[in-house]
Design a protein around this motif. Structure first.
Motif, PDB file in Angstrom:
ATOM      1  N   VAL A   1     -25.945 -23.546  -1.987  1.00 16.81           N
ATOM      2  CA  VAL A   1     -25.531 -24.928  -1.728  1.00 16.81           C
ATOM      3  C   VAL A   1     -24.605 -24.961  -0.510  1.00 16.81           C
ATOM      4  O   VAL A   1     -24.790 -25.757   0.417  1.00 16.81           O
ATOM      5  N   ILE A   2     -23.622 -24.080  -0.491  1.00 12.68           N
ATOM      6  CA  ILE A   2     -22.652 -24.057   0.607  1.00 12.68           C
ATOM      7  C   ILE A   2     -23.326 -23.681   1.930  1.00 12.68           C
ATOM      8  O   ILE A   2     -23.130 -24.340   2.964  1.00 12.68           O
ATOM      9  N   ILE A   3     -24.161 -22.631   1.902  1.00  8.77           N
ATOM     10  CA  ILE A   3     -24.853 -22.208   3.134  1.00  8.77           C
ATOM     11  C   ILE A   3     -25.800 -23.295   3.620  1.00  8.77           C
ATOM     12  O   ILE A   3     -25.844 -23.648   4.802  1.00  8.77           O
ATOM     13  N   GLY A   4     -26.570 -23.855   2.682  1.00 11.64           N
ATOM     14  CA  GLY A   4     -27.549 -24.859   3.054  1.00 11.64           C
ATOM     15  C   GLY A   4     -26.915 -26.115   3.616  1.00 11.64           C
ATOM     16  O   GLY A   4     -27.353 -26.645   4.645  1.00 11.64           O
ATOM     17  N   VAL A   5     -25.878 -26.615   2.959  1.00  7.26           N
ATOM     18  CA  VAL A   5     -25.223 -27.825   3.446  1.00  7.26           C
ATOM     19  C   VAL A   5     -24.543 -27.550   4.784  1.00  7.26           C
ATOM     20  O   VAL A   5     -24.495 -28.431   5.655  1.00  7.26           O
ATOM     21  N   GLY A   6     -24.034 -26.337   4.979  1.00  7.41           N
ATOM     22  CA  GLY A   6     -23.430 -25.996   6.263  1.00  7.41           C
ATOM     23  C   GLY A   6     -24.432 -26.101   7.402  1.00  7.41           C
ATOM     24  O   GLY A   6     -24.142 -26.683   8.457  1.00  7.41           O
ATOM     25  N   LEU A   7     -25.633 -25.575   7.192  1.00  5.07           N
ATOM     26  CA  LEU A   7     -26.672 -25.684   8.212  1.00  5.07           C
ATOM     27  C   LEU A   7     -27.091 -27.145   8.404  1.00  5.07           C
ATOM     28  O   LEU A   7     -27.298 -27.608   9.529  1.00  5.07           O
ATOM     29  N   GLY A   8     -27.199 -27.861   7.285  1.00  6.91           N
ATOM     30  CA  GLY A   8     -27.552 -29.268   7.388  1.00  6.91           C
ATOM     31  C   GLY A   8     -26.520 -30.071   8.146  1.00  6.91           C
ATOM     32  O   GLY A   8     -26.845 -30.998   8.896  1.00  6.91           O
ATOM     33  N   ALA A   9     -25.251 -29.734   7.970  1.00  4.82           N
ATOM     34  CA  ALA A   9     -24.182 -30.445   8.673  1.00  4.82           C
ATOM     35  C   ALA A   9     -24.285 -30.226  10.183  1.00  4.82           C
ATOM     36  O   ALA A   9     -24.058 -31.158  10.975  1.00  4.82           O
TER      37      ALA A   9
ATOM     38  N   ALA B   1     -16.611 -33.548  14.258  1.00  2.23           N
ATOM     39  CA  ALA B   1     -16.010 -34.261  13.139  1.00  2.23           C
ATOM     40  C   ALA B   1     -17.071 -34.784  12.179  1.00  2.23           C
ATOM     41  O   ALA B   1     -16.912 -34.711  10.950  1.00  2.23           O
ATOM     42  N   ALA B   2     -18.178 -35.293  12.728  1.00  2.00           N
ATOM     43  CA  ALA B   2     -19.273 -35.772  11.880  1.00  2.00           C
ATOM     44  C   ALA B   2     -19.859 -34.630  11.057  1.00  2.00           C
ATOM     45  O   ALA B   2     -20.150 -34.792   9.862  1.00  2.00           O
ATOM     46  N   ALA B   3     -20.028 -33.472  11.675  1.00  2.00           N
ATOM     47  CA  ALA B   3     -20.583 -32.324  10.957  1.00  2.00           C
ATOM     48  C   ALA B   3     -19.642 -31.844   9.863  1.00  2.00           C
ATOM     49  O   ALA B   3     -20.073 -31.535   8.741  1.00  2.00           O
ATOM     50  N   LEU B   4     -18.331 -31.762  10.156  1.00  2.00           N
ATOM     51  CA  LEU B   4     -17.371 -31.282   9.171  1.00  2.00           C
ATOM     52  C   LEU B   4     -17.265 -32.239   7.985  1.00  2.00           C
ATOM     53  O   LEU B   4     -17.260 -31.812   6.819  1.00  2.00           O
TER      54      LEU B   4
ATOM     55  N   LEU C   1     -27.048 -29.643  11.884  1.00  2.00           N
ATOM     56  CA  LEU C   1     -28.166 -30.460  12.348  1.00  2.00           C
ATOM     57  C   LEU C   1     -27.783 -31.933  12.385  1.00  2.00           C
ATOM     58  O   LEU C   1     -28.124 -32.660  13.312  1.00  2.00           O
ATOM     59  N   HIS C   2     -27.074 -32.367  11.343  1.00  2.00           N
ATOM     60  CA  HIS C   2     -26.680 -33.771  11.247  1.00  2.00           C
ATOM     61  C   HIS C   2     -25.756 -34.167  12.401  1.00  2.00           C
ATOM     62  O   HIS C   2     -25.878 -35.262  12.951  1.00  2.00           O
ATOM     63  N   GLY C   3     -24.857 -33.288  12.776  1.00  2.00           N
ATOM     64  CA  GLY C   3     -23.879 -33.630  13.796  1.00  2.00           C
ATOM     65  C   GLY C   3     -24.354 -33.447  15.223  1.00  2.00           C
ATOM     66  O   GLY C   3     -23.858 -34.120  16.129  1.00  2.00           O
TER      67      GLY C   3
END
Length: 381
Positions: free
Chosen positions: A263-271, A78-81, A273-275
């Motif tokens: 932007v979409i690919i990068g933020v997806g990978l970042g999400a 949920a945090a990643a999404l 890692l973040h989660g």
């Protein structure tokens, strides 16, 4: 904001404005700007900005609502999404606004005057101004890229724009307040000075190496065409509202088409890692204080994606778990100043050589800072 006029011919036909930077930008040379209803133009602009602001303010609650609507998600998922939905929409909206506004201003900018002002001894002032402006802009590493693009295409020296790009995600007023409350004035002062210093030194170093050589070709063409523009203010060179709008719209469309996928690919990978990357891992593996733990912490932090406001509580947690001060600050600053999503987006702006140089500079600067702060840890705590 009418469309291009196609029914004029001969001497009465004005030259059109540039339509973006897919190729070399054409020079703005309207001999007689077409009249525009100013009230309608700025009224429409105010309405569009109001809609943009409403969308921007709605991103966070909407991302939370959509995440809660998905059944069966774990806490980390949920945090990643939520992170993905929020940051993707935020960055794309910022990209549209910032590139358009800077393009609109750039249409009448005398680039040579800007370059002349920032040349020579004033170049140092430019690094300070770039880093200082970065410190007062509340952007994360990815959200800073639209402004970086706008500054670069406006002909501002690359070192100065990179000073902004380094400092902008590191410092903002909310982070300063949080740092002061959680960690005290000494660490807050060190953090702010280190962030400004990293931007100034990093920008200077990039200019020494003439980093502009390694920008992508379309950006170099845009900079070259901008340098060819002549100042507005003379009767035959005045740029009208229509021409400004056409130029800014073309810039926005061209840049947006190049980077939105990344932007979409990068933020997806970042999400992801973040989660899914636990902070306890860093204290466990990098807390012994060996010399190599500082560059290792920086190298681990660079791919992660977070913002400075979110990293301050992590900083406090790592310090409480025994991670040395220098290692903690080096890790947290690297996690904020750069990220894997930012790298993917910057790859559309920089060639591989410049991107590697940018990341290597951050690695060296933050490692030196970490070693220095570890040496004076007794004074800081």
């Amino acid at each position: 904001m009418q469309g291009p006029c196609c029914c004029q011919s001969g001497k009465d036909k004005p030259q059109s404005a540039p339509q973006g930077n897919a190729g070399p930008l054409r020079e703005l040379t309207p001999l007689r700007p077409q009249p525009v209803d100013r009230l309608r133009y700025f009224g429409t602009g105010a309405l569009v900005f109001a809609v943009w602001t409403g969308c921007y303010l709605a991103i966070e609650p909407l991302a939370r609502l959509l995440t809660q609507a998905v059944p069966g998600l774990s806490e980390r998922a949920a945090a990643a999404l939520e992170f993905f939905l929020y940051d993707t929409a935020k960055i794309l909206l910022l990209l549209l606004l910032m590139v358009y506004v800077i393009g609109w201003l750039r249409a009448g900018l005398h680039v040579e005057r800007v370059r002349d002002f920032l040349a020579g001894r004033r170049r140092v002032l430019g690094y300070v101004l770039g880093a200082g402006f970065g410190a007062i802009t509340p952007f994360c590493s990815c959200s800073s890229i639209p402004l970086f693009l706008g500054f670069t295409t406006s002909g501002i020296p690359v070192g100065i724009t990179l000073a902004f790009l380094i400092t902008s995600p590191l410092i903002n007023e909310i982070a300063v307040v949080l740092l002061w409350g959680l960690l005290g004035w000494k660490l807050t002062l060190v953090y702010v000075l280190a962030g400004l210093g990293a931007g100034i030194i990093g920008g200077w170093f990039m200019d020494v190496l003439r980093a502009e050589r390694w920008l992508q070709d379309y950006l170099k063409e845009s900079i070259a065409s901008g340098a060819a523009q002549q100042p507005i203010g003379t009767a035959q060179r005045k740029i009208g509202l229509r021409e400004r709008h056409l130029f800014a719209g073309g810039e926005t469309r061209s840049i947006f088409r190049r980077v939105w996928r990344w932007v979409i690919i990068g933020v997806g990978l970042g999400a992801l890692l973040h989660g899914y990357v636990p902070e306890a891992w860093f204290a466990e593996h990098l807390g012994a204080g060996q010399w190599w733990s500082v560059p290792a912490a920086v190298a681990v932090g660079i791919p992660l994606y977070t913002n400075v406001t979110g990293i301050v509580p992590v900083m406090e947690s790592l310090l409480l778990k025994g991670l040395p001060v220098g290692t903690t600050l080096a890790f947290c600053m690297s996690a904020v100043a750069a990220s894997l999503p930012e790298v993917l987006m910057l790859r559309q702006v920089m060639r591989g050589k410049l991107l590697a140089l940018f990341l290597g500079t951050l690695l060296v600067l933050f490692s030196l800072l970490g070693w220095l702060l570890n040496a004076v840890q007794g004074w800081l705590l």
